[in-house]
Design an enzyme around this catalytic site. Structure first.
Site, PDB file in Angstrom:
ATOM      1  N   ASP A 185      -2.020  78.318 -23.271  1.00 21.40           N
ATOM      2  CA  ASP A 185      -1.978  79.404 -24.245  1.00 21.40           C
ATOM      3  C   ASP A 185      -1.281  80.606 -23.588  1.00 21.40           C
ATOM      4  O   ASP A 185      -1.093  80.637 -22.358  1.00 21.40           O
ATOM      5  CB  ASP A 185      -3.420  79.739 -24.636  1.00 21.40           C
ATOM      6  CG  ASP A 185      -3.523  80.967 -25.512  1.00 21.40           C
ATOM      7  OD1 ASP A 185      -2.830  81.008 -26.540  1.00 21.40           O
ATOM      8  OD2 ASP A 185      -4.278  81.893 -25.146  1.00 21.40           O
TER       9      ASP A 185
ATOM     10  N   ASP B  34      -1.359  84.560 -25.023  1.00 25.82           N
ATOM     11  CA  ASP B  34      -2.093  85.818 -25.107  1.00 25.82           C
ATOM     12  C   ASP B  34      -3.551  85.629 -24.683  1.00 25.82           C
ATOM     13  O   ASP B  34      -4.243  84.752 -25.190  1.00 25.82           O
ATOM     14  CB  ASP B  34      -2.024  86.356 -26.543  1.00 25.82           C
ATOM     15  CG  ASP B  34      -2.451  87.801 -26.618  1.00 25.82           C
ATOM     16  OD1 ASP B  34      -2.196  88.543 -25.654  1.00 25.82           O
ATOM     17  OD2 ASP B  34      -3.040  88.184 -27.636  1.00 25.82           O
TER      18      ASP B  34
HETATM   19 MG   LIG Z   1      -5.164  83.275 -26.493  1.00 27.48          MG
END
Ligand SMILES: [Mg+2]
Length: 267
Positions: free
Chosen positions: A14, A16
């Protein structure tokens, strides 16, 4: 077989809350990713945010010191373009989305229409320009039998000082009014995202680790699709949230700094 006896040969990461927050890399992330890659572990970055292209994410990563090309990034916007081109070629698409996704789909040759009266499929996404006209046209299309597809299920999107409403809320508005359920959501935790990521990595589920900060998307992506997961606590999830989660992570780590040791790198 894993790379040189390591536990995994590939990582789906991932962005962010995992690699960076805002404009800053999270502690240890840049070095950890470099060490994985030096050891031959392939890394693919994935984001449910459809408002930036893979090229834009790659540029942001490079700016933070993580080498990246557009092919190193999968976004829910890119995935929905792939889905439309392969599953509904030639379809007339009513997009509830921002200008950036509109441009991305148009660039892939997707036939975008403005009216709900002649759409074959409605694509719903994170849209900060959502208004009554878009809602009404999407509603009309769905009432007329158009297919109902979305980029990502997230109810909210984290920003610097909190959260803002995301695609999940727009899906809910359309479901409530049109009396239909969304049929396909291509982003995490769907099998569409898992298959695309493993394809891109040329890796099997059992030799690939998902790393992310969100239980409902990152951890569930792994749990539903046969991949191990490392939940990282640098984003939206804390220890207390884990106990009540439906999908349990394989590992819990404080930051990406722990990742090289977790996959079996010793120095
Ligand atoms: Mg995230």
């Amino acid at each position: 077989m894993t790379v040189a006896g390591l536990r995994y040969r590939a990582v789906v990461s991932d962005l962010d809350g995992t690699v960076y927050r805002g404009n800053r890399a999270l502690p240890g992330a840049v070095d950890a990713l470099a060490r994985l890659r030096t050891a031959g572990i392939r890394v693919l970055f994935v984001s449910n945010n459809p408002t930036r292209t893979a090229a834009a994410y790659a540029e942001r990563l490079r700016h933070l010191g993580v080498p990246a090309q557009p092919a190193d990034v999968l976004t829910s916007g890119g995935l929905v373009a792939d889905w439309l081109v392969t599953e509904m070629p030639g379809a007339r698409v009513l997009l509830v989305g921002e200008p950036s996704l509109h441009a991305e789909l148009a660039g892939r040759g997707v036939d975008l229409v403005d009216s709900g009266h002649n759409a074959d499929v409605v694509v719903v996404s994170f849209d900060r320009t959502f208004d009554y006209r878009k809602w009404r046209e999407a509603f009309r299309a769905l009432r007329s039998g158009a297919r109902f597809v979305a980029t990502n299920p997230d109810p909210t999107c984290p920003i610097a000082d909190g959260e803002v409403p995301d695609c999940g809320g727009i899906i809910a508005a359309l479901e409530a009014t049109a009396g239909r359920q969304v049929e396909v959501v291509v982003g995490k935790p769907s099998s569409v995202m898992a298959r695309a990521a493993l394809d891109r990595l040329q890796s099997a589920a059992h030799e690939t680790l998902v790393v992310g900060d969100r239980l409902e998307t990152d951890v569930r992506l792994g749990a539903r699709n046969g991949l191990d997961t490392a939940l990282v606590l640098t984003g939206v999830t804390n220890h207390a949230d884990i106990h009540t989660a439906r999908d349990q992570p394989t590992f819990v780590i404080d930051s990406l700094a722990t990742l090289p040791a977790l996959v079996g790198l010793t120095n």
